[in-house]
Design a protein around this motif. Structure first.
Motif, mmCIF file in Angstrom:
data_model
loop_
_atom_site.group_PDB
_atom_site.id
_atom_site.type_symbol
_atom_site.label_atom_id
_atom_site.label_comp_id
_atom_site.label_asym_id
_atom_site.label_seq_id
_atom_site.Cartn_x
_atom_site.Cartn_y
_atom_site.Cartn_z
ATOM 1 N N ALA A 44 -6.262 -5.049 32.024
ATOM 2 C CA ALA A 44 -6.248 -5.794 31.139
ATOM 3 C C ALA A 44 -7.733 -5.498 30.470
ATOM 4 O O ALA A 44 -7.700 -5.550 28.941
ATOM 5 C CB ALA A 44 -6.233 -7.354 31.483
ATOM 6 N N HIS A 45 -8.578 -5.560 30.925
ATOM 7 C CA HIS A 45 -10.152 -5.196 30.404
ATOM 8 C C HIS A 45 -9.967 -4.003 29.722
ATOM 9 O O HIS A 45 -10.575 -3.674 28.442
ATOM 10 C CB HIS A 45 -11.047 -5.219 31.601
ATOM 11 N N LEU A 46 -9.412 -2.871 30.166
ATOM 12 C CA LEU A 46 -9.248 -1.529 29.647
ATOM 13 C C LEU A 46 -8.505 -1.784 28.283
ATOM 14 O O LEU A 46 -8.757 -1.355 27.073
ATOM 15 C CB LEU A 46 -8.555 -0.615 30.326
ATOM 16 N N LEU A 47 -7.362 -2.641 28.178
ATOM 17 C CA LEU A 47 -6.194 -2.760 26.959
ATOM 18 C C LEU A 47 -7.402 -3.691 25.999
ATOM 19 O O LEU A 47 -7.143 -3.584 24.551
ATOM 20 C CB LEU A 47 -5.129 -3.654 27.268
ATOM 21 N N GLU A 48 -8.237 -4.560 26.380
ATOM 22 C CA GLU A 48 -8.901 -5.292 25.516
ATOM 23 C C GLU A 48 -10.244 -4.580 25.017
ATOM 24 O O GLU A 48 -10.469 -4.796 23.795
ATOM 25 C CB GLU A 48 -9.527 -6.549 26.336
ATOM 26 N N THR A 49 -10.883 -3.673 25.568
ATOM 27 C CA THR A 49 -11.823 -3.043 25.018
ATOM 28 C C THR A 49 -11.774 -1.582 24.737
ATOM 29 O O THR A 49 -12.668 -1.132 24.095
ATOM 30 C CB THR A 49 -13.073 -2.927 26.248
ATOM 31 N N GLU A 50 -10.632 -0.906 25.070
ATOM 32 C CA GLU A 50 -10.644 0.596 24.929
ATOM 33 C C GLU A 50 -9.464 0.724 23.900
ATOM 34 O O GLU A 50 -8.342 0.700 24.172
ATOM 35 C CB GLU A 50 -10.514 1.147 26.021
ATOM 36 N N VAL A 51 -9.826 1.107 22.489
ATOM 37 C CA VAL A 51 -8.716 1.269 21.780
ATOM 38 C C VAL A 51 -7.676 2.222 22.076
ATOM 39 O O VAL A 51 -6.392 2.469 21.724
ATOM 40 C CB VAL A 51 -9.249 1.297 20.157
ATOM 41 N N VAL A 52 -8.280 3.548 22.614
ATOM 42 C CA VAL A 52 -7.371 4.348 23.007
ATOM 43 C C VAL A 52 -6.404 4.179 23.998
ATOM 44 O O VAL A 52 -5.073 4.558 24.129
ATOM 45 C CB VAL A 52 -8.570 5.736 23.725
#
Lengths: 197, 197
Positions: free
Chosen positions: B94-102
């Motif tokens: 979830a954190h990656l989805l929120e912070t990493e556009v890639v």
């Protein structure tokens, strides 16, 4: 068949064809040419009924809302307000997503063009209301936030949309129906997943 | 700066710009012109590194997989296998989805072009493995099917993707972070939602 009735049927065929095209390819990729081909109608017939692709998309959304509102009313009629009703309601949504291309298409439109209002608004208020009721009647475990439960319900239905699209595209026929899968998930959510909480 | 390093940086800028464009507009609507504009590079620089939009999308996917694999390893390193590890793992997603556009872009590609393999495969096997382990160690309540739990985890992450995109688009800043919301949902799922099961 009177002219009016024939015209309404033509319109319906176009909306159905637009739903098929949008469900498969998304709003931006959808072409009026393919919609006419699916509907077996000329571009002239299409432009007689709809001014633009946006008009067609709005008609898809309106049909999906009507269908969903109708089903929501039936569920509310057959169940006392509370968690049991909520589970039947999301089950109906999953079933609609799996069987009605117009609903699947409206759900995709909601994601493709967020903020446009639409399908979500035809069921989200009912979900909120049922969860508040479940809290009031102490059916929810103390400390369980109805807002978190609402978000959980939205996540489950969003997930069901993805599964429904895959299943409509001819996924593994041995997989259980999307609504059945959802029911099993609710069973876990209601009773809890761990052996010793 | 040596030429090789400069070339790698240019490539990275293009992949980032492609991720922004695909996250926002989806694969089909994405244009190379806009990608060049975001990257502040010429179309010549783009075609030097990538033959096609598909090539760029593949690079986005590869970056997202690498980033996700890396994070998954860190989580696995810091937690004993089981439900606690699973919750941290989905929280990281979830954190990656929120912070990493890639990553958000790769998740969207997975939906836009399903069956292409990609992002899901960089974390789904870990989820399956952790749930089998939780069953084996009797951490899961008897009768809870690890497959149903896996589907539930996928639904929650799919939902998180939608929320993350809305939040990246500047949704209500008072809403909790997507990872926090997910954690609250897991709390309900683990302990159960009803007062008297």
């Amino acid at each position: 068949m009177v002219a009016q009735e024939r015209s309404a049927r033509t319109r319906q065929r176009l909306v159905h064809a637009a739903a098929v095209e949008i469900d498969e390819n998304g709003y931006e990729r959808a072409t009026l040419t393919r919609i006419c081909k699916y509907a077996q109608l000329s571009i002239g017939a299409l432009t007689f009924h709809f001014n633009s692709k946006r008009d067609l998309a709005d008609a898809v959304r309106a049909d999906a809302r009507a269908l969903t509102n109708d089903r929501m009313k039936q569920v509310a009629h057959g169940h006392a307000p509370g968690l049991d009703c909520l589970i039947h309601l999301t089950g109906e949504l999953a079933h609609l997503l799996e069987t009605e291309v117009v609903v699947r298409s409206a759900a995709r439109l909601e994601r493709d063009c967020p903020g446009d209002g639409g399908w979500l608004e035809s069921w989200l208020p009912a979900v909120r209301c049922l969860l508040r009721e479940a809290q009031r009647s102490e059916e929810l475990r103390p400390g369980v936030d109805p807002q978190v439960m609402t978000a959980l319900a939205v996540h489950l239905v969003t997930g069901a949309e993805t599964f429904a699209r895959a299943s409509a595209g001819g996924a593994d026929p041995h997989l259980p129906a999307v609504a059945t899968q959802l029911e099993r998930m609710w069973e876990v959510v209601l009773r809890g997943a761990v052996a010793t909480p």
